[in-house]
Design a protein around this motif. Structure first.
Motif: not given
Ligand code: S3P
Length: 442
Positions: A267-289
């Motif tokens: 499901r993460s294609g958009l976030y991968d493209v944004l971060a890796a290819r479009m220079g977006a400032v995007i980050g994540a912290d673990e929130a559990g399973d």
């Protein structure tokens, strides 16, 4: 009724992602097939999911809302013949998954939906279920309304869906639970795997393997398996989270945190493209399973966005995110090109045409391709000022309203009632991070 999103100087704040739509449908269906009491929290209470809840009830499950997002489902370990048609409204996922679930019971069920759903292709589900032994009488052989006559003992099949579709895979697997023998689905491209994860959580045995590195993903299960009830929360929806996240990215002064977002490679294609290819400032912290799924708190802030070519192999993992990607691309520097996404033609509307029109009416240069689109980024706020024809598509409406938060002039939509299908709190959540979305008459 026209609603308008007005440009605002900043988009800042923290919200919680609504429950995932795909997981909410699956939770209700699996719990209805199980014998015993399941309880869920964080359920998405959008119209699409409520339709599935209604269908589960009509098929004999006890389905009750205990409080906000809290639901109880008492399954009887099978379905009874419904006394009225199952009305899935706008929901492709609910209707298609339920066709698979119903196919293994000797009952007649009539499936109906709204105008948009009645125009969408069902042959992709009808073909494999018919091969397994269900009888399906559909209007023009392909579409809703249809009557499905299930059978006590279906025959297992070994099936390679002609198009990448989690709905097709899921329908075949759910039917496979009631089939004689081992049902196999071979996916040329990976699609969302929530059905597999939730089936396992409900005690089903599934084999998942890959035929060589990069080869098809093969999911199989033995027929005759009973499911156990589930007690779980529903993880947050990454497809819905994409709207506030995008608003944070395109704002001149953006800083947004969305809590509890499901993080799943399918499901993460958009976030991968944004971060890796479009220079977006995007980050994540673990929130559990949650419910066999990893969740994260996602944050996004404004920054230099640049256009990209979206790799076609990424398409299935961001299939619902193209309208909002197009909006982000409109603010980016340079061109963004999407190809290999012809499935967008048969979503809630023709999403290639609707996306391109949404941009053009707001002064952005965009071109439709047979299997995608090209956007010429404005390198900053696009003109805006248009009224977007949403064509009853929730994701077009939400994308256009996000665009309005940072365009040069307000962006309006001709309707937003259909946002109820997937993200009922959209306007409230957007207001919480600073958006101004108003009914023009107000
Ligand atoms: C879904 C699968 C996707 C997606 C839809 C939800 C699911 O459709 O577009 O919104 O929950 O299985 P396809 O399976 O047709 O790609």
């Amino acid at each position: 009724m026209v609603w308008t999103s007005h440009p605002v100087p900043r988009i800042v704040g923290q919200i919680r992602a609504p429950g995932d739509k795909s997981c909410s449908h699956r939770a209700l269906i699996l719990a209805s097939l199980a014998k015993g009491t399941s309880t869920f929290s964080g359920m998405l209470e959008g119209d699409d999911v409520l339709r599935t809840a209604g269908a589960c009830r009509a098929l004999g499950a006890g389905v009750e809302r205990l409080g906000v997002g809290r639901w109880e489902v008492i399954g009887r370990g099978g379905f009874l013949a419904p006394s009225a048609a199952l009305d899935f409204g706008n929901s492709g996922t609910g209707s298609r998954l339920m066709m698979g679930a119903v196919a293994g019971f000797p009952i007649d069920a009539r499936f109906i939906g709204d105008e948009s759903l009645s125009g969408r292709p069902m042959g992709r589900i009808i073909d494999p279920l018919t091969a397994m032994g269900a009888k399906i009488d559909a209007s023009d052989g392909q579409r809703l309304p249809l009557v499905l006559t299930g059978r006590e003992r279906l025959s297992a099949i070994d099936y390679a869906p002609p198009k990448a579709s989690a709905q097709v895979k899921s329908a075949v697997l759910l039917a496979g639970l009631r089939a004689e023998g081992r049902t196999v689905v071979r996916e040329a491209s990976d699609t969302r795997d929530h059905t597999e994860r939730m089936l396992r959580a409900a005690g089903a045995e599934l084999e998942i393997r890959r035929e060589g590195p990069g080869g098809p993903r093969i999911v199989s299960l033995e027929g005759g398996q009973a499911l156990s009830p589930l007690q779980t929360a529903i993880p947050g929806d990454p497809s819905s989270a994409a709207f506030p996240i995008a608003a944070g990215l395109i704002s001149a002064d953006g800083n947004v945190l969305v809590e509890g977002v499901m993080s799943n490679d399918t499901r993460s294609g958009l976030y991968d493209v944004l971060a890796a290819r479009m220079g977006a400032v995007i980050g994540a912290d673990e929130a559990g399973d949650v419910c066999g799924e990893r969740t994260i708190d996602l944050h996004a802030s404004s920054g230099g966005l640049k256009g990209t070519d979206v790799p076609p192999r990424t398409v299935p993992s961001m299939i619902d995110e193209f309208p909002i990607l197009a909006v982000i691309a409109a603010f980016a520097e340079g061109e963004t090109r999407v190809s290999g996404a012809e499935e967008l033609r048969v979503k809630e509307t023709d999403r290639i045409a609707a996306t391109v029109d949404m941009l053009r009416v707001n002064g952005v240069e965009a071109e439709a391709l047979d299997d995608g689109f090209v956007v010429q980024g404005c390198g900053g706020p696009p003109p805006g000022g248009g009224v977007v024809e949403t064509r009853h598509d929730h994701r077009i409406a939400m994308s256009a309203l996000v665009m309005g938060t940072a365009a040069q002039s307000p962006v309006a939509v001709d309707d937003l009632s259909m946002i109820e299908t997937s993200y009922p709190r959209f306007v409230a959540d957007m207001a919480a991070i600073g958006a101004e979305i108003r009914d023009v008459a107000a």
